[in-house]
Design a protein around this motif. Structure first.
Motif, PDB file in Angstrom:
ATOM      1  N   LEU A   1     -10.144   7.684  19.764  1.00 33.76           N
ATOM      2  CA  LEU A   1     -10.406   7.149  21.106  1.00 33.76           C
ATOM      3  C   LEU A   1     -11.212   8.133  21.952  1.00 33.76           C
ATOM      4  CD1 LEU A   1      -7.078   5.352  22.039  1.00 33.76           C
ATOM      5  CD2 LEU A   1      -9.343   4.301  21.829  1.00 33.76           C
ATOM      6  N   ASN A   2     -10.934   9.418  21.821  1.00 33.89           N
ATOM      7  CA  ASN A   2     -11.698  10.418  22.558  1.00 33.89           C
ATOM      8  C   ASN A   2     -13.176  10.379  22.171  1.00 33.89           C
ATOM      9  OD1 ASN A   2     -10.372  12.735  24.388  1.00 33.89           O
ATOM     10  ND2 ASN A   2      -8.819  11.843  23.052  1.00 33.89           N
TER      11      ASN A   2
ATOM     12  N   THR B   1      -8.192   0.784  26.777  1.00 34.84           N
ATOM     13  CA  THR B   1      -8.325   2.187  27.167  1.00 34.84           C
ATOM     14  C   THR B   1      -9.327   2.337  28.296  1.00 34.84           C
ATOM     15  OG1 THR B   1      -7.751   2.889  24.924  1.00 34.84           O
ATOM     16  CG2 THR B   1      -8.899   4.496  26.314  1.00 34.84           C
TER      17      THR B   1
ATOM     18  N   ILE C   1      -1.203   5.789  26.083  1.00 34.02           N
ATOM     19  CA  ILE C   1      -2.254   6.485  26.839  1.00 34.02           C
ATOM     20  C   ILE C   1      -1.654   7.147  28.076  1.00 34.02           C
ATOM     21  CG2 ILE C   1      -4.362   6.169  28.215  1.00 34.02           C
ATOM     22  CD1 ILE C   1      -4.969   3.829  26.163  1.00 34.02           C
TER      23      ILE C   1
ATOM     24  N   THR D   1      -1.443   4.575  20.120  1.00 28.79           N
ATOM     25  CA  THR D   1      -2.354   5.518  20.764  1.00 28.79           C
ATOM     26  C   THR D   1      -1.744   6.910  20.935  1.00 28.79           C
ATOM     27  OG1 THR D   1      -1.674   4.640  22.917  1.00 28.79           O
ATOM     28  CG2 THR D   1      -3.707   3.749  21.945  1.00 28.79           C
ATOM     29  N   SER D   2      -0.437   7.036  20.735  1.00 34.01           N
ATOM     30  CA  SER D   2       0.189   8.354  20.787  1.00 34.01           C
ATOM     31  C   SER D   2      -0.014   9.113  19.469  1.00 34.01           C
ATOM     32  CB  SER D   2       1.681   8.236  21.107  1.00 34.01           C
ATOM     33  OG  SER D   2       2.319   7.429  20.143  1.00 34.01           O
ATOM     34  N   ASN D   3      -0.471   8.427  18.421  1.00 37.66           N
ATOM     35  CA  ASN D   3      -0.773   9.062  17.140  1.00 37.66           C
ATOM     36  C   ASN D   3      -1.986   9.990  17.309  1.00 37.66           C
ATOM     37  OD1 ASN D   3      -2.526   9.152  14.618  1.00 37.66           O
ATOM     38  ND2 ASN D   3      -0.600   8.389  13.773  1.00 37.66           N
ATOM     39  N   ARG D   4      -1.891  11.188  16.811  1.00 36.08           N
ATOM     40  CA  ARG D   4      -2.959  12.186  16.980  1.00 36.08           C
ATOM     41  C   ARG D   4      -4.324  11.685  16.494  1.00 36.08           C
ATOM     42  NH1 ARG D   4      -5.426  16.522  14.418  1.00 36.08           N
ATOM     43  NH2 ARG D   4      -5.789  18.313  15.760  1.00 36.08           N
TER      44      ARG D   4
ATOM     45  N   TYR E   1      -4.332  12.273  28.925  1.00 37.13           N
ATOM     46  CA  TYR E   1      -4.623  11.810  27.573  1.00 37.13           C
ATOM     47  C   TYR E   1      -6.010  12.284  27.133  1.00 37.13           C
ATOM     48  CZ  TYR E   1      -4.714   8.548  23.603  1.00 37.13           C
ATOM     49  OH  TYR E   1      -4.767   7.986  22.351  1.00 37.13           O
ATOM     50  N   PHE E   2      -6.975  12.183  28.035  1.00 38.01           N
ATOM     51  CA  PHE E   2      -8.350  12.589  27.743  1.00 38.01           C
ATOM     52  C   PHE E   2      -8.646  13.915  28.426  1.00 38.01           C
ATOM     53  CE2 PHE E   2      -8.432   7.938  27.410  1.00 38.01           C
ATOM     54  CZ  PHE E   2      -8.914   7.806  26.132  1.00 38.01           C
TER      55      PHE E   2
ATOM     56  N   ARG F   1      -5.732   9.101  18.800  1.00 41.77           N
ATOM     57  CA  ARG F   1      -6.163   9.775  20.029  1.00 41.77           C
ATOM     58  C   ARG F   1      -7.522  10.452  19.833  1.00 41.77           C
ATOM     59  NH1 ARG F   1      -2.277  13.657  23.603  1.00 41.77           N
ATOM     60  NH2 ARG F   1      -3.718  13.954  25.330  1.00 41.77           N
TER      61      ARG F   1
END
Length: 183
Positions: free
Chosen positions: A93-94, A126, A161, A84-87, A167-168, A90
């Motif tokens: 997920l957003n 998440t 996350i 989840t740290s991968n751009r 994160y978001f 991310r």
């Protein structure tokens, strides 16, 4: 042993009910959020508790949507969803979580992918992180899935996350919490 997709929706369950049982507390509403695998062998909406909204995380479209609103959020298999740290993960997920900002989102919501454990597991983890569910409950809910699941994978996703508000940073996390928690 391979999952038998011909017997309905694999790994299907009520997220709220499972979280409440695992935690021995009433943390989430029951009958509002469901998770599972592909819907190809589902013949009736009642088999999947009549979702009003379906979030499909697969690359392919659902054959049958049972009159539900459908959101498709595919992500390339070139990305490890647990990272989840991968751009790119991310960004994905957003997009998925943004749906839950909508106060008019029709519930119940079914989140699914092919087997209901990897992409779905990350999205559900998440959401649970945003809802401030304890990490150990998030891990235990994920580990209920059949198929290859690993404690380390979901822990990696949760760690990536970190703080959901950071994160978001372009989403209203409090609004997501309120929309899911209210019946």
């Amino acid at each position: 042993m391979a999952l038998d997709f011909s017997k309905g929706c694999v790994n299907f369950r009520d997220i709220g009910e499972c979280v409440n049982i695992i935690s021995s507390r009433s943390l989430l509403p029951i009958g509002k959020l469901f998770r599972g695998g592909k819907l190809d062998f589902i013949t009736s909406a009642a088999q999947i508790y009549n979702p009003s909204t379906i979030i499909n995380l697969r690359k392919s479209k659902d054959i049958q949507t049972f009159g539900a609103y459908v959101f498709d959020f595919p992500i390339s298999n070139n990305y490890e969803k647990y990272e989840t740290s991968n751009r790119q993960v991310r960004i994905w997920l957003n997009k998925v979580i943004k749906v839950f900002e909508d106060e008019y989102l029709a519930y119940p919501v079914l989140i699914h992918c092919t087997s209901g454990k990897d992409r779905t597991g990350v999205v559900v983890a998440t959401l649970l992180k945003i809802l401030e569910i304890p990490d150990e409950v998030i891990v235990d809910e994920y580990l209920l899935s059949e198929g290859e699941v690993r404690f380390e994978w979901i822990e990696q996703a949760i760690a990536g996350i970190g703080n959901p508000e950071c994160y978001f940073n372009r989403l209203n996390v409090e609004k997501v919490r309120r929309n899911i928690s209210n019946l």
